[in-house]
Design an enzyme around this catalytic site. Sequence first.
Site, PDB file in Angstrom:
ATOM      1  N   ASP A 312     -26.086 -67.867  60.254  1.00  0.00           N
ATOM      2  CA  ASP A 312     -25.782 -66.460  60.480  1.00  0.00           C
ATOM      3  C   ASP A 312     -24.352 -66.230  59.961  1.00  0.00           C
ATOM      4  O   ASP A 312     -23.625 -67.172  59.642  1.00  0.00           O
ATOM      5  CB  ASP A 312     -25.947 -66.066  61.954  1.00  0.00           C
ATOM      6  CG  ASP A 312     -26.173 -64.550  62.088  1.00  0.00           C
ATOM      7  OD1 ASP A 312     -25.902 -63.813  61.123  1.00  0.00           O
ATOM      8  OD2 ASP A 312     -26.609 -64.095  63.164  1.00  0.00           O
TER       9      ASP A 312
HETATM   10  C1  NOJ Z   1     -25.287 -60.997  61.656  1.00  0.00           C
HETATM   11  C2  NOJ Z   1     -26.614 -60.823  62.343  1.00  0.00           C
HETATM   12  O1  NOJ Z   1     -26.663 -61.604  63.521  1.00  0.00           O
HETATM   13  C3  NOJ Z   1     -27.788 -61.188  61.476  1.00  0.00           C
HETATM   14  O2  NOJ Z   1     -28.961 -60.892  62.151  1.00  0.00           O
HETATM   15  C4  NOJ Z   1     -27.693 -60.474  60.161  1.00  0.00           C
HETATM   16  O3  NOJ Z   1     -28.832 -60.741  59.365  1.00  0.00           O
HETATM   17  C5  NOJ Z   1     -26.424 -60.905  59.472  1.00  0.00           C
HETATM   18  N1  NOJ Z   1     -25.274 -60.523  60.294  1.00  0.00           N
HETATM   19  C6  NOJ Z   1     -26.276 -60.311  58.074  1.00  0.00           C
HETATM   20  O4  NOJ Z   1     -26.008 -58.977  58.129  1.00  0.00           O
END
Ligand code: NOJ
Length: 770
Positions: A312
């Site tokens: 993430d």
């Molecule tokens: C953080 C989020 O937790 C995740 O779900 C997302 O896909 C990413 N950022 C990218 O934007």
Amino acid sequence: MIFRSWKLAPTSVKSTLSAAQTLLLLGALLAPAAPAAAQRKAAKSAVKAAPAANVEQRVAALLAQMTLEEKIGQLTQYSGREVTGPVNPRQTDLLNQIRSGQVGSMLNVKGVADTRAIQAEALKARLKIPLLFGLDVIHGYQTVFPVPLGEAASWDLDAIRLSAHVAAREAAASGVHWTFAPMVDVGRDPRWGRVMEGAGEDTYLGSQIARARVLGFQGERLGGTDAIMACAKHFAAYGAAIAGRDYNAVDLSPQQLWEVYLPPFKASVDAGVATFMNSFNTLNGQPATGSSYLQRDILKGQWKYPGFVVSDWGSIREMVPWGYAPTPADAAQKALVAGNDMDMENDVYRTTLAQLVKDGKVDVALVDDAAGRILRKKFELGLFDDPYKFSDLKREKQVLADPQHRTAAREVARKSMVLLKNERNTLPLSAQQRRIVVIGPLAKSKRDLAGSWTVYADTTQIVSMYDGLQQRAGKSAELRYAKGCDITGSSRAGFAQAVEAAKNADVVVLAVGESWDMSGEAKSRVDIHLPGMQEELFQALKATGKPVVAVVFGGRPLIFNQIAEQADAILYAWFPGSEGGHALADVLYGDYNPAGKLPSTFPRSVGQLPLPYTQYNTGRPVTKPGDIRYKSAYIDELNTPRYAFGHGLSYTTFRYDNLQLSQPKLGTGQTAQLQCTVTNTGQRAGEEVVQLYVRDLVASVVRPLRELKGFQKINLKPGESRTVTFTIGPDQLAFYNAQLQWAAEPGEFELMIGSASDDIRQQTKLELLP
Ligand code: NOJ
């Protein structure tokens, strides 16, 4: 032409699609795409080692030509905001990295013009390896569908698949290869703002929906121009963040992990999901991003998952503040060793991995494996054959303008709405109600109806509730409007005008709720009551004696006890998307008979949380209302929810009878058939979600009072009956025992069929023989 067999439903607001028409729409949308228009004269990859069919050979041949730095480049993903925005120092660096093969993927670059421009930079690199463009396409791309939790309330797998397919079709026409969806985290604490992005609290429903979403995004296989890679996230147990606070630690028993939180991920693997994303949380003391147990042992080992895992955003680096890695380099080492293949915006793989390999701290075979997993997907998508395959201006224009996407959005939106209460048949509105007053801070809102995570949507194109009702009512009714109050704040300044308008009305339609940005990532709340003065406004309106219909918008289960007790009717609308206003008019006027069922429990009080329906009997159950002394109870609140999991009314009624079990005793490995007859006893056609719950009465591990093990959504005309059959076998009876073995134990089981988890209509017992 992709929609060749589908005829557009008339745009008249009265149009309704039958279940058969929805299937037809789905069928048409899922028909194989016409071959892509003439292949672009794109710069071809230098890699032509093997025929297209043999992806493995092509991956191996390419890896053999790559330097260590180029391989690490494939593991590196950056956000494109800086590249496409105004000139800045970071932009120059990033473009240089892209041109020298040090970047494998970008996120947040979208649209044909930008993706083409950045792809052209990547193709200047020695090996001309195309970039992957990823984006959060969570509930629609340009056409906004209901937030995922709302879609889950449809319990309609075809509709959910359709929604994901339309999103994929639009995104794939606009340069995007990969969505960071579906979020398949089970979410049991509505304080956690991200429950909005998931399928609710139940593992069985969540697994079915995970599969539908993956198939919707990816089609049967990757490679078509209307399919994008899906990403099952966040692996794992992110939804169990302590106290519902986002990014928090998770402490979970192995049984809960395996039984509740992992199955939707396994269902995603079984559906062929191309990618996984790990998560920000720790699991029992170890950051998920650094967990070999999750990523190597379970995912890539036991489940033999062939795709790749992306971190993430920043989750590798975050192992430093967690206190799990002393330095970013150590975090990079831990993440790669644990099975994290791609680095999203941590900037640690590109900056530290080569040295770690040279120092012997990371085995180069792990880098090869990770790069191979990513390259395989690029081959499968067809990017080596045409790096601009998804970046075609003409197709982008055509697809994004396709009116059938709005038809699909309206269809899914009305299926998502849940009729929580309907006293004295207050709804549907009737033609006799000529003076309708629409009140509330969300009545004319467009932006709020889109919900969170709308990265490409044109939110000015959203139909508000007021506009939808106005169009439907036409000249037959006079619609008046008063805002009454804001969503938040303490002003009552608008009350008097609203009350005055209500006094002259036949019916009041009150639109209340959260704003779009009160749920989603980093939107945890300690207080999930309707914010501001909204319940007070309701009471002022109720005092006029006029019937009040409350339409509640939200990205999570909210608490609204006064409305729940005193409103004449309540419709839970979630955030219904681009066609929200039309869908609301369809439901409120009865052009569509609502059939949504709650995918999450609605509590009475924050103090009850978490309150999934899978409660235990305990040793001291409350057996008589009010008899709580020395019982497992609260002295200041009931144990029961405000609205139970699976609850949702219809404008018609259903009778359940004639329960039959094919055999009362089951030998090992046998299955039984459980049947019952459902009859539409009302005056309107309607859909019902028939739900199967099971309880293991005595087991080596204490079992919940009921667990959903099956459901069927059926459509019945007035007076029509249908026999619904469920198969009962090991899948419905087994659980994880203390040794973490999945097994069904001999003994008695209760089998329950009902209209909601608290509305069981028929039940019987089954004995599993030793
Ligand atoms: C953080 C989020 O937790 C995740 O779900 C997302 O896909 C990413 N950022 C990218 O934007």
